[in-house]
Design an enzyme around this catalytic site. Structure first.
Site, PDB file in Angstrom:
ATOM      1  N   SER A   1       0.820  -1.211   0.000  1.00 23.15           N
ATOM      2  CA  SER A   1       0.000   0.000   0.000  1.00 23.15           C
ATOM      3  C   SER A   1       0.858   1.267   0.000  1.00 23.15           C
ATOM      4  O   SER A   1       2.013   1.258   0.447  1.00 23.15           O
ATOM      5  CB  SER A   1      -0.924  -0.001   1.217  1.00 23.15           C
ATOM      6  OG  SER A   1      -1.745  -1.143   1.205  1.00 23.15           O
TER       7      SER A   1
HETATM    8  N1  SAM Z   1      -0.560  -4.392   3.970  1.00 23.37           N
HETATM    9  C1  SAM Z   1       0.116  -5.007   2.867  1.00 23.37           C
HETATM   10  C2  SAM Z   1       1.521  -4.487   2.713  1.00 23.37           C
HETATM   11  O1  SAM Z   1       1.962  -3.653   3.513  1.00 23.37           O
HETATM   12  O2  SAM Z   1       2.198  -4.961   1.813  1.00 23.37           O
HETATM   13  C3  SAM Z   1      -0.636  -4.827   1.601  1.00 23.37           C
HETATM   14  C4  SAM Z   1      -1.737  -5.772   1.477  1.00 23.37           C
HETATM   15  S1  SAM Z   1      -2.425  -5.918  -0.129  1.00 23.37           S
HETATM   16  C5  SAM Z   1      -3.070  -4.342  -0.445  1.00 23.37           C
HETATM   17  C6  SAM Z   1      -3.842  -6.921   0.300  1.00 23.37           C
HETATM   18  C7  SAM Z   1      -3.513  -8.341   0.632  1.00 23.37           C
HETATM   19  O3  SAM Z   1      -4.696  -8.981   1.098  1.00 23.37           O
HETATM   20  C8  SAM Z   1      -3.025  -9.153  -0.549  1.00 23.37           C
HETATM   21  O4  SAM Z   1      -1.771  -9.704  -0.250  1.00 23.37           O
HETATM   22  C9  SAM Z   1      -4.083 -10.235  -0.702  1.00 23.37           C
HETATM   23  O5  SAM Z   1      -3.589 -11.483  -1.138  1.00 23.37           O
HETATM   24  C10 SAM Z   1      -4.634 -10.320   0.712  1.00 23.37           C
HETATM   25  N2  SAM Z   1      -5.963 -10.924   0.829  1.00 23.37           N
HETATM   26  C11 SAM Z   1      -7.041 -10.789   0.019  1.00 23.37           C
HETATM   27  N3  SAM Z   1      -8.075 -11.512   0.488  1.00 23.37           N
HETATM   28  C12 SAM Z   1      -7.633 -12.110   1.627  1.00 23.37           C
HETATM   29  C13 SAM Z   1      -8.234 -12.983   2.583  1.00 23.37           C
HETATM   30  N4  SAM Z   1      -9.506 -13.407   2.492  1.00 23.37           N
HETATM   31  N5  SAM Z   1      -7.490 -13.404   3.628  1.00 23.37           N
HETATM   32  C14 SAM Z   1      -6.201 -13.005   3.773  1.00 23.37           C
HETATM   33  N6  SAM Z   1      -5.578 -12.181   2.898  1.00 23.37           N
HETATM   34  C15 SAM Z   1      -6.292 -11.743   1.847  1.00 23.37           C
END
Ligand code: SAM
Length: 204
Positions: free
Chosen positions: A52
């Protein structure tokens, strides 16, 4: 990055700013993007996912109002950058990621940084982690169509959850507070996140 993108935009939580100054963001981006690690925007981390924008990391973390005593659930480990910041500001963090390769990479980086107050889980974070509940804080870093009921159930009384809610392409960042078992919502502004995929999220 902290002075120009975060402090200048009105975030003055000194513990948070210090954590963001100390955590080496460049370790969490792919090597071919090293020079852009401190850009004012999200970056790809593989598997169609993103790390992000620094400002959104700061805004979401500030909204959690962490004092250092909390047990935090993070949904969407991604690169692990946000996780590292939570670990600096809270007592302990449980972080969930549905894509195993991202989880493995994040775990390796956090171990190399000597972060010990974190437990990693792979799976559908929309269901929370019932065997670790309750949580004082919950942070969801992917866009949900609504507040996943298991996450609200696993939020402690008086606890705060921060998450983007809306459609697949545009959302509103909200802060949910559990007051006498009921949900109070504060709207923090518009945002864009990758979708939260799962039983209480969007279909794959
Ligand atoms: N906070 C993270 C960083 O600092 O890099 C960025 C996260 S990214 C915007 C969103 C993440 O949520 C992705 O890696 C995606 O695979 C994960 N995600 C999506 N659905 C999910 C779920 N049901 N359970 C766990 N992770 C999930």
């Amino acid at each position: 990055m902290v002075a120009e993108q975060i402090r200048a935009r009105g975030i003055h939580n000194e513990r948070l700013l210090a954590a963001m100054e100390e955590i080496p963001r460049h370790l969490f981006v792919p090597s071919f993007l090293l020079e852009r690690a401190h850009d004012d925007g999200p970056l790809p981390i593989g598997e169609g996912q993103t790390i992000s924008q620094p400002y959104i990391v700061a805004e979401m973390t500030a909204a959690l109002a962490l004092m250092g005593t909390e047990k935090v659930l993070e949904i969407g480990t991604g690169s692990g950058y946000q996780t590292a910041i939570l670990c600096r500001l809270a007592k302990e963090v449980v972080t969930v990621e549905r894509i195993a390769s991202l989880q493995t990479s994040a775990e390796r980086i956090l171990r190399e940084l000597g972060v010990e107050n974190v437990r990693f889980r792979t799976g559908d974070g929309t269901l929370g982690i019932p065997d670790e509940a309750p949580f004082h804080r919950i942070l969801v870093t992917a866009a949900a169509p609504g507040v996943p009921p298991p996450l609200f159930e696993q939020l402690a009384e008086g606890g705060i959850a921060v998450l983007p809610i809306g459609g697949r392409w545009e959302q509103e960042l909200i802060r949910v507070t559990k007051e006498s078992g009921k949900m109070r919502k504060d709207f923090l502004g518009g945002c864009r996140f990758v979708p939260l995929i799962g039983q209480c999220g969007f279909p794959d």
